[in-house]
Design an enzyme around this catalytic site. Structure first.
Site, short mmCIF file in Angstrom:
data_model
loop_
_atom_site.label_atom_id
_atom_site.label_comp_id
_atom_site.label_asym_id
_atom_site.label_seq_id
_atom_site.Cartn_x
_atom_site.Cartn_y
_atom_site.Cartn_z
N GLU A 39 46.02 40.89 38.74
CA GLU A 39 45.06 40.44 37.73
C GLU A 39 45.27 41.18 36.41
OE1 GLU A 39 43.12 37.94 37.66
OE2 GLU A 39 43.38 37.28 39.72
N TYR A 122 35.70 39.22 33.74
CA TYR A 122 36.59 38.26 34.41
C TYR A 122 37.32 38.93 35.57
CZ TYR A 122 40.60 35.68 35.79
OH TYR A 122 41.53 35.06 36.59
N ASP A 140 39.10 31.02 34.06
CA ASP A 140 40.14 31.41 33.09
C ASP A 140 40.39 30.24 32.13
OD1 ASP A 140 41.72 29.59 34.41
OD2 ASP A 140 43.37 30.98 34.79
#
Ligand code: SF4
Length: 297
Positions: A39, A122, A140
């Site tokens: 990520e 996020y 996203d």
């Protein structure tokens, strides 16, 4: 469309089961640390550039404590040309924090994840969903585009807003495993089918319910944000030249050599080299020690 909302996730999840790209961080035996590293890398870099780097990192630093034991400069060096190298420093700091505060295990709680260096809302939700199967909306750029077209009949998404999470929440299955899968599947749909320039609606599992398609693809994209300045000639590019020199160097270099490297290929203005150098120092991406310049130790 409202009547079809509940059918979206099952259809997209079924499609994902057969169409998803085989990415190593999606393998069932991958742990939370590996997902967290992916990520960080995927935040601003494309999948094909991340793949080889992620593989190298996981072989070299399979646990947070393994990375924490390395010098921060090694993390920056190993980041290579993924771009935005502050992410490497932040990831190293997060590794130290996980090793020290969480017994070398990535926390599953969103608040604990948010307390780690370099992790924003996020990434915290993505790790909680993808590594631990918790139910959170994860949105996203690709997901936002799919929702803009499918639900709102718009050619493109507007600026990110809290409404994005509410939109995703409205589509998210109640069951956590299906919800986690749908988060990934919606991203994948946007990345591979509902692409920005050329959506392949013939291959789309939700084409029958798509508002934008149903309306005949109106040219109704919200106003675009101002384009980013070109990379060529930018301070980012000049910083990258200094970082490239230091990644390759086997020992600290003369600051004058770093400034000379900054100027290779040309500058927009003479002070750009010094500005780039000083900003790297301020960011902690380079350090000066005894009159020489090196990656951080
Ligand atoms: Fe995107 Fe086309 Fe699918 Fe609509 S039908 S969500 S525009 S790929």
């Amino acid at each position: 469309m409202a009547a079809e909302l509940s059918r979206v996730a099952p259809a997209v999840n079924d499609w994902y089961a057969t169409a998803a790209r085989d990415l190593p961080w999606r393998a069932p035996d991958v742990d939370a640390w590996a997902i967290l590293v992916s990520e960080f890398m995927l935040q601003q870099t494309q999948v094909d550039r991340v793949l080889p780097r992620w593989t190298e990192w996981m072989e070299r630093w399979p646990t947070p404590s393994a990375l924490a034991a390395a010098e921060p400069g090694e993390a920056v060096r190993a980041w290579g040309r993924l771009g935005y190298p502050r992410r490497a420093l932040w990831l190293h700091r997060a590794a130290v924090e996980i090793a020290e505060r969480h017994n070398d295990r990535v926390p599953s709680d969103v608040d604990a994840l948010l307390a780690l260096t370099g992790i924003g809302p996020y990434t915290a939700r993505a790790v909680a969903a993808f590594a631990f199967g918790d139910r959170h909306p994860v949105v996203d750029t690709n997901t936002r585009r799919v929702i803009a077209r499918l639900v709102h009949g718009r050619a493109a998404a507007g600026m990110p807003s809290p409404a994005d999470l509410a939109d995703m929440e409205a589509l998210l299955p109640a069951e956590p495993v299906a919800a986690a899968r749908f988060n990934a599947a919606a991203m994948e749909l946007g990345a591979t089918v509902c692409t920005a320039r050329a959506p392949r609606c013939g291959a789309c599992p939700v084409a029958d319910w798509c508002e934008w398609r149903g309306a005949g693809y109106p040219d109704n994209a919200p106003a675009k944000r101002p384009r980013q300045a070109a990379f060529s000639g930018s301070d980012r590019q000049v910083r990258g030249r200094i970082m490239a020199l230091l990644r390759e160097a086997t020992s600290p270099v003369d600051p004058a050599d770093a400034l000379a490297a900054a100027a290779e290929g040309g500058l927009r203005e003479p002070e750009q080299a010094r500005r780039a150098y000083d900003s790297l120092l301020a960011d902690g991406l380079i350090v000066e020690h005894e009159g020489r310049t090196a990656l951080p130790r």
